[in-house]
Design a protein around this motif. Sequence first.
Motif, PDB file in Angstrom:
ATOM      1  N   SER A 339       0.806  -1.220   0.000  1.00 31.88           N
ATOM      2  CA  SER A 339       0.000   0.000   0.000  1.00 31.88           C
ATOM      3  C   SER A 339       0.840   1.272   0.000  1.00 31.88           C
ATOM      4  N   GLY A 340       2.117   1.163   0.320  1.00 33.65           N
ATOM      5  CA  GLY A 340       2.933   2.372   0.343  1.00 33.65           C
ATOM      6  C   GLY A 340       4.245   2.186   1.072  1.00 33.65           C
ATOM      7  N   ASP A 514      -3.543   9.060  -6.292  1.00 30.72           N
ATOM      8  CA  ASP A 514      -4.002   7.875  -5.556  1.00 30.72           C
ATOM      9  C   ASP A 514      -2.928   7.386  -4.591  1.00 30.72           C
ATOM     10  N   HIS A 515      -1.666   7.385  -5.048  1.00 36.13           N
ATOM     11  CA  HIS A 515      -0.573   6.981  -4.154  1.00 36.13           C
ATOM     12  C   HIS A 515      -0.463   7.932  -2.958  1.00 36.13           C
ATOM     13  N   THR A 517      -2.800   9.528  -1.458  1.00 31.82           N
ATOM     14  CA  THR A 517      -3.873   9.307  -0.490  1.00 31.82           C
ATOM     15  C   THR A 517      -3.612   8.090   0.396  1.00 31.82           C
ATOM     16  N   ARG A 518      -2.630   7.257   0.012  1.00 33.45           N
ATOM     17  CA  ARG A 518      -2.275   6.108   0.859  1.00 33.45           C
ATOM     18  C   ARG A 518      -1.063   6.406   1.726  1.00 33.45           C
TER      19      ARG A 518
END
Length: 560
Positions: A339-340, A514-515, A517-518
């Motif tokens: 997720s990150g 999008d990245h 926001t994680r």
Amino acid sequence: MSPLPPSLSADWAVTHPTPTSTVVLVGMMGAGKTTVGRRLAQVYGLPFVDADAEIERAAGCTIPEIFSRHGEAYFRAGERRVIQRLIKGPPCILATGGGAWMDAQTRQLVRKHAVSVWLRAPVHVLLRRVHGRGGRPLLAQGSPEDIMTRLVGVRYPVYAEADIIIDCGDETVEQGVQRVCESLSEHTHPQKVPVTLAQHSYEVLIGSDLISRAGAWIAPLLRQKRVVVITDDAVSALHLPRLLASFEETAIQTDVISVVGGEESKSLTTYGEVMTRLLSLGIERGTTIVALGGGVVGDLAGFVAATALRGLPFIQIPTTLLAQVDSSVGGKTGINSPSGKNLIGAFHQPVIVLADNSALATLPRRQRVAGYAEIVKSGLIADPDLFAWCENNGGNVLDGDPTALAEAVRRACAFKAAVVAADEKEQAKQNGRALLNLGHTFGHAIEAELGYDGRILHGEAVSIGIHLAMALSVKLGHAPAEDLARLDRHLRSLEMPTSFDWFEESFSSQTLLDHMTRDKKMQNGRISFVLLHGIGKAFTSRDVPMETVRNLLINEGCRP
């Protein structure tokens, strides 16, 4: 032994400047401390002091009599008091007794106020030199050879904590003195940057060839003389043999766990493998984890240390510029998840950081660029003098100039230490440690989009990220356009990445958003951006319209 020829003494006095602090000679009986010490004093024009003679003068009796009447413990306490008094006085050449250096308080005092020189000699040389001499109470208790061998086995690993080691054998006194003079003239204490926190403090040592003497710096700090080194395959080939030799010299028991180099090692899979291997070694809570490598190794090893047995002592030996100025200082440890980046981790402060500038000589320029971006970032946040220093010295840093590199590391570490001390766990509601994330919201998104596969280094992503952060600040009306121009001019003059034109790949603005926001810095569904009012004037904001960010990314070369 013949005295030094007058011409030789004069030559040495010119070649080797007089020490500005006391030189403390340590070693076994028979190592030549008194003989060499008297000649050194003659060369430098300093007083020579024999600690044993001072002890006898203070006690009013001989050392054998002190041992006989009061025992060794009483003698050692008096010896420590005498050395403490001498070491804080004017510079001199001080010869100590064979057991003096075994006192931890004495060693600490000498390291702080003087320069220590161990005259190391093999057992057969020591026995030959003391044969037939009286006044050696420790050798009068059995076989001199057995006693000397036993003492050497106990004392040499502690003597190895001295600043300078000189091997002595059958050379003349003049040759031995010359070697000591040469070593003293070349010796420099490492620079020290203190990191002072509410519950824990440590030092960042910055200097040349610290890896070769790591055992001497680390041994006094260990709860247990046992460490596990976590490194990667590339770094181990370059630096591990020197580190292991220094640990062997100081009798530190060592195990090694090596992982594959690269960002992919910051994974749950590698973490699990390392933890399994670590626990199989039968570690205890006094066992210390030593991270030898770049930021990936430091983050992984630190997280392992934070979680094994609910927390083990941890030491950082960063071997890249990026790690020395950023990830090794401050206690952030962690690994990546799908997720990150760095979403799994813990705050776990090191016991000490050894930033060996000579290790940076092995780095390609690209790796120095990656570290340099974090230095520029520090100047942008709140240190305009550092940014100006970068403008004047950045080329030398990237060219690998040792003096410029050492100063860059010192300045960046001092800046980060101050920020971390004020907000250790990034809990300040406004600004605080979060400012260190300048450029990282953008940078982490770029890294995530590329899958952490090595096409971009973390520092390269930060280089682009700080440009985007300044550009966003200008777009929002917070920062003057001339500061953006000044930043870009500096980065581009050093051929550092500033835009998406640096890539062959095409990036989607929506995917990058999008990245973001994680990112772990999200709060109440809002992205936290570090913005600028100008160079040296950073602040945090959660009120940035996403459409403005999208338009910026498109203007910088991303797809809609």
